[in-house]
Design a protein around this motif. Structure first.
Motif, PDB file in Angstrom:
ATOM      1  N   ILE A 127       2.232   9.669 -39.222  1.00  0.00           N
ATOM      2  CA  ILE A 127       2.909  10.087 -38.003  1.00  0.00           C
ATOM      3  C   ILE A 127       3.719  11.361 -38.214  1.00  0.00           C
ATOM      4  O   ILE A 127       4.154  12.008 -37.254  1.00  0.00           O
ATOM      5  N   GLU A 128       3.881  11.731 -39.486  1.00  0.00           N
ATOM      6  CA  GLU A 128       4.698  12.900 -39.821  1.00  0.00           C
ATOM      7  C   GLU A 128       4.148  14.173 -39.198  1.00  0.00           C
ATOM      8  O   GLU A 128       4.892  15.085 -38.841  1.00  0.00           O
ATOM      9  N   SER A 129       2.821  14.237 -39.041  1.00  0.00           N
ATOM     10  CA  SER A 129       2.198  15.455 -38.514  1.00  0.00           C
ATOM     11  C   SER A 129       2.323  15.575 -36.994  1.00  0.00           C
ATOM     12  O   SER A 129       2.005  16.629 -36.433  1.00  0.00           O
ATOM     13  N   LEU A 130       2.767  14.521 -36.331  1.00  0.00           N
ATOM     14  CA  LEU A 130       2.899  14.552 -34.874  1.00  0.00           C
ATOM     15  C   LEU A 130       4.323  14.959 -34.494  1.00  0.00           C
ATOM     16  O   LEU A 130       5.292  14.446 -35.039  1.00  0.00           O
ATOM     17  N   ASP A 131       4.411  15.852 -33.572  1.00  0.00           N
ATOM     18  CA  ASP A 131       5.727  16.329 -33.123  1.00  0.00           C
ATOM     19  C   ASP A 131       6.219  15.436 -31.987  1.00  0.00           C
ATOM     20  O   ASP A 131       6.153  15.800 -30.813  1.00  0.00           O
ATOM     21  N   ILE A 132       6.691  14.259 -32.347  1.00  0.00           N
ATOM     22  CA  ILE A 132       7.125  13.284 -31.340  1.00  0.00           C
ATOM     23  C   ILE A 132       8.596  13.516 -31.012  1.00  0.00           C
ATOM     24  O   ILE A 132       9.459  13.464 -31.891  1.00  0.00           O
ATOM     25  N   LYS A 133       8.860  13.774 -29.744  1.00  0.00           N
ATOM     26  CA  LYS A 133      10.239  13.968 -29.273  1.00  0.00           C
ATOM     27  C   LYS A 133      10.594  12.836 -28.317  1.00  0.00           C
ATOM     28  O   LYS A 133       9.726  12.124 -27.820  1.00  0.00           O
ATOM     29  N   LYS A 134      11.875  12.707 -28.033  1.00  0.00           N
ATOM     30  CA  LYS A 134      12.320  11.672 -27.095  1.00  0.00           C
ATOM     31  C   LYS A 134      11.701  11.868 -25.717  1.00  0.00           C
ATOM     32  O   LYS A 134      11.489  10.904 -24.984  1.00  0.00           O
ATOM     33  N   SER A 135      11.407  13.116 -25.373  1.00  0.00           N
ATOM     34  CA  SER A 135      10.850  13.419 -24.048  1.00  0.00           C
ATOM     35  C   SER A 135       9.331  13.302 -24.005  1.00  0.00           C
ATOM     36  O   SER A 135       8.733  13.446 -22.940  1.00  0.00           O
ATOM     37  N   SER A 136       8.696  13.039 -25.143  1.00  0.00           N
ATOM     38  CA  SER A 136       7.229  13.004 -25.195  1.00  0.00           C
ATOM     39  C   SER A 136       6.678  11.830 -24.396  1.00  0.00           C
ATOM     40  O   SER A 136       7.202  10.709 -24.465  1.00  0.00           O
ATOM     41  N   LYS A 137       5.624  12.097 -23.654  1.00  0.00           N
ATOM     42  CA  LYS A 137       4.894  11.030 -22.964  1.00  0.00           C
ATOM     43  C   LYS A 137       3.827  10.513 -23.925  1.00  0.00           C
ATOM     44  O   LYS A 137       2.829  11.176 -24.190  1.00  0.00           O
ATOM     45  N   VAL A 138       4.070   9.320 -24.442  1.00  0.00           N
ATOM     46  CA  VAL A 138       3.273   8.787 -25.542  1.00  0.00           C
ATOM     47  C   VAL A 138       2.393   7.645 -25.054  1.00  0.00           C
ATOM     48  O   VAL A 138       2.805   6.820 -24.235  1.00  0.00           O
TER      49      VAL A 138
END
Length: 310
Positions: free
Chosen positions: A79-90
């Protein structure tokens, strides 16, 4: 918590699916491939589990690889390669996931402050060999899934064991044997099932484990195999009943050995009841077989809402 208020819908063939981040697990089945192809996302990835036995070397475009087998280490690695932010629609397609890794990912998103996201699940038309389909080999002793452990309410108290029982009777027997001293046991079967004949196939597999499960203080209940929210309500009711009737509670062990929606139900109940002595246990296997499902019957979308960490 009333989980049945959460949103669930069945996707039709014309549904447009758009997300900032979409994660699926490659298992070689039509039901995961077709869903992956219909989702639009600028950050769309396959997770490649090392436990799956693939035919030859596997080279999947947009694949995330790691040789770690522990669910926590693996998820943190890929998951380190994914730029997951609090605002991301996942969105996660849970269909091909290994249960411990799916639950750890849900916990990870909560810790990242992502409290609302979608999970997709596609039902198969059938399994390749019905109730005799082999899903795993070399099952290990059950242990708490990362992020879902607890301390005993009373170290010498009475334990309860709750199993969501699926097609893999070896896993059921493994858990029942390990927790043979549990005073109270509840086994959920999937009804309504994913297909009409799957309920009978489920019972055939469960029958093979009955000797290990025993007959004293054992309850058999039903929950829909495709609906995590109704299943969560039923699971929570069993836990509340145990807490209210047992004055000497030790542990409440939940073993999600059935469908992925039932595993999601287990995670929700744990995360909304962290004040209770609940843990989620699972007997991880060294080998998983891919391509075990045939066709795709229907695809569900679950809108997951998690409690905020204060």
């Amino acid at each position: 918590m009333q989980f049945s208020y959460f949103y669930i819908d069945e996707l039709d063939a014309e549904s447009t699916l758009k997300y900032d981040i979409f994660i699926s697990a490659f298992d070689g089945c039509e039901r995961t491939l077709s869903t992956y192809n219909r989702v639009y996302s600028p950050n769309k990835k396959w997770i490649i589990f090392p436990q799956y036995v693939y035919n030859g070397d596997i080279d999947v475009p947009d694949g995330l690889y790691s040789d770690k087998t522990d669910e926590g280490e693996f998820i943190l690695d890929v998951i380190e390669s994914l730029d997951i932010k609090k605002s991301s629609k996942v969105c996660i397609d849970c269909t091909g996931f290994l249960v411990p890794h799916l639950l750890f990912l849900i916990r990870f998103l909560q810790r990242k402050g992502i409290y609302k996201f979608d999970i997709l699940y596609s039902e198969p038309v059938s399994y390749v060999k019905g109730e005799d389909t082999v899903f795993t080999m070399n099952s290990n002793a059950p242990r708490p899934i990362g992020g879902y452990s607890t301390s005993a309410r009373n170290i010498n108290g009475d334990d309860a064991l709750i199993i969501f029982a699926g097609f893999n009777n070896q896993l059921i027997t493994n858990v029942a044997r390990d927790k043979s001293k549990a005073r109270y046991k509840t086994l959920f079967t999937g009804f309504p099932s994913l297909q009409a004949d799957m309920y009978q196939q489920n019972l055939v597999q469960l029958y093979k484990s009955k000797e290990t499960i025993g007959v004293t203080n054992v309850e058999y209940k039903m929950a829909p195999a495709y609906d995590p929210f109704t299943a969560a309500d039923k699971l929570q009711n069993v836990i509340v009943s145990f807490m209210n009737t047992c004055s000497n509670v030790g542990y409440i062990h939940i073993a999600p050995l059935s469908t992925k929606p039932m595993a999601i139900a287990s995670a929700l109940v744990y995360l909304y009841n962290e004040n209770l002595p609940i843990d989620i246990i699972y007997p991880p296997s060294d080998i998983y077989f891919y391509g075990h499902a045939i066709g795709i019957k229907r695809t569900w979308r679950y809108v997951i809402e998690l409690p905020k960490i204060l």
